[in-house]
Design a protein around this motif. Structure first.
Motif: not given
Length: 339
Positions: A128-129, A168-172, A175-177, A201-204
């Motif tokens: 998790n985050y 879901s965890i990738i998206e979070e 967005e937040k990291f 999911k905006n992974v770069k």
């Protein structure tokens, strides 16, 4: 340090050295043409690139290897010193053991002492985050890998076979990291469809870790005496196919080609067909454990020198020019990428 998790980490290294099944990256099916009238001098060739806001000496990093086992500290100390000396990044192995076993943390924390080292942390898709924040801080990471090791978990005798939602965890995290997230496979490759979902999911950054390199299915099978998984040893997407498929999706995604990268020619061909940089794991570990510190460092220096020779023979001065070199596909790779 005698915990079950620590023992498993050591067994991974021991079993890697025992693996005997080899599959192809299909990079041999990439044809590049000699330039007999190249006017490039060796001293003119620049292999450096920018990665995570830093200039590194060549498009290569040492990918996730180990951490937490009794032999991990020495390996990480040597590899981090070599990477710092050569100005290339290093990713540590999965930090999951450090979440619960304090005595394992030293083998990761020592990387933090290398102030000039570009450091990348690593945790699995089931975390998790909060766990990722801990792992980042443990080594003061400049980026974090989230590794997708579904196949490994399926054959691991202690494997986590419960339901998870990695997107879901990738998206979070994206967005937040507060540092870049690199999504990484562990030897079975990233497909075009999976890459498309990651990009949505905006992974770069995607680290392919395709078939052809370290085989964690075999490594885990050598630890599992209850069932034989040898018929799974060839499972996965060849590294070259992953590179080509993902590059077709986007010019903006940063592709790290890993999985069976062993030579300067592998690096050059990976860049030509669409990768931005490459990563090595097994071959570096081989040189370090079988030859020692100097052998490992000299191997990586030779990789850089040989890259420059190949670039001279192609008539290009830098990595941006290398990306524009024409190539042809042959054999199985051509068949697999035609559609």
């Amino acid at each position: 340090m005698n915990s079950i998790n620590s023992q498993r980490k050591d067994e991974h290294i021991e079993n890697y050295l025992r693996t005997s099944s080899f599959t192809s990256t299909l990079l041999e099916d990439v044809y590049i043409e000699h330039n007999a009238i190249s006017d490039i001098c060796l001293d003119e060739v620049d292999t450096s690139i920018n990665f995570l806001g830093r200039k590194i000496s060549m498009p290569l990093m040492i990918d996730a290897i180990t951490g937490g086992g009794s032999s991990s500290a020495a390996i990480n100390e040597d590899l981090s010193s070599i990477c710092q000396e050569l100005s290339i990044p290093m990713a540590c192995g999965s930090e999951s053991i450090a979440l619960t076993e304090k005595e394992s943390r030293e083998s990761f924390e020592l990387i933090k002492d290398k102030k000039d080292l570009l450091r990348i942390g690593n945790l699995g898709f089931e975390r998790n985050y909060k766990d990722f924040v801990f792992a980042k801080e443990l080594i003061d990471a400049h980026a974090m890998q989230i590794h997708l090791n579904l196949a490994q978990e399926m054959v691991m005798k202690e494997g986590d076979n419960s339901y998870h939602d990695p997107l879901s965890i990738i998206e979070e995290l994206v967005e937040k990291f507060d540092c870049p997230i690199i999504v990484k496979e562990t030897g079975c490759g990233i497909s075009k469809n999976v890459a498309k979902k990651l990009i949505e999911k905006n992974v770069k950054y995607i680290d392919i870790a395709g078939k052809g390199g370290t085989n964690f299915i075999e490594i885990e099978d050598l630890r599992n005496f209850d069932m034989d998984f040898s018929d799974f040893y060839t499972w996965g997407i060849p590294t070259a196919k992953s590179i080509i498929d993902i590059r077709k999706l986007s010019d903006d995604i940063f592709i790290i080609a890993s999985g069976g990268i062993k030579t300067a020619m592998d690096i050059v061909k990976s860049i030509i067909i669409g990768a931005d940089m490459t990563a090595m794991t097994g071959e570096v570990l081989n040189y370090l454990l079988r030859g020692g510190y100097d052998a490992c460092e000299n191997f990586l220096k030779e990789i850089n020198h040989k890259m420059k020779i190949i670039m001279v023979l192609l008539g290009v001065k830098n990595i941006e020019q290398l990306k524009k070199v024409d190539y042809k596909l042959t054999g199985q790779l051509k068949e697999l990428t035609e559609n």
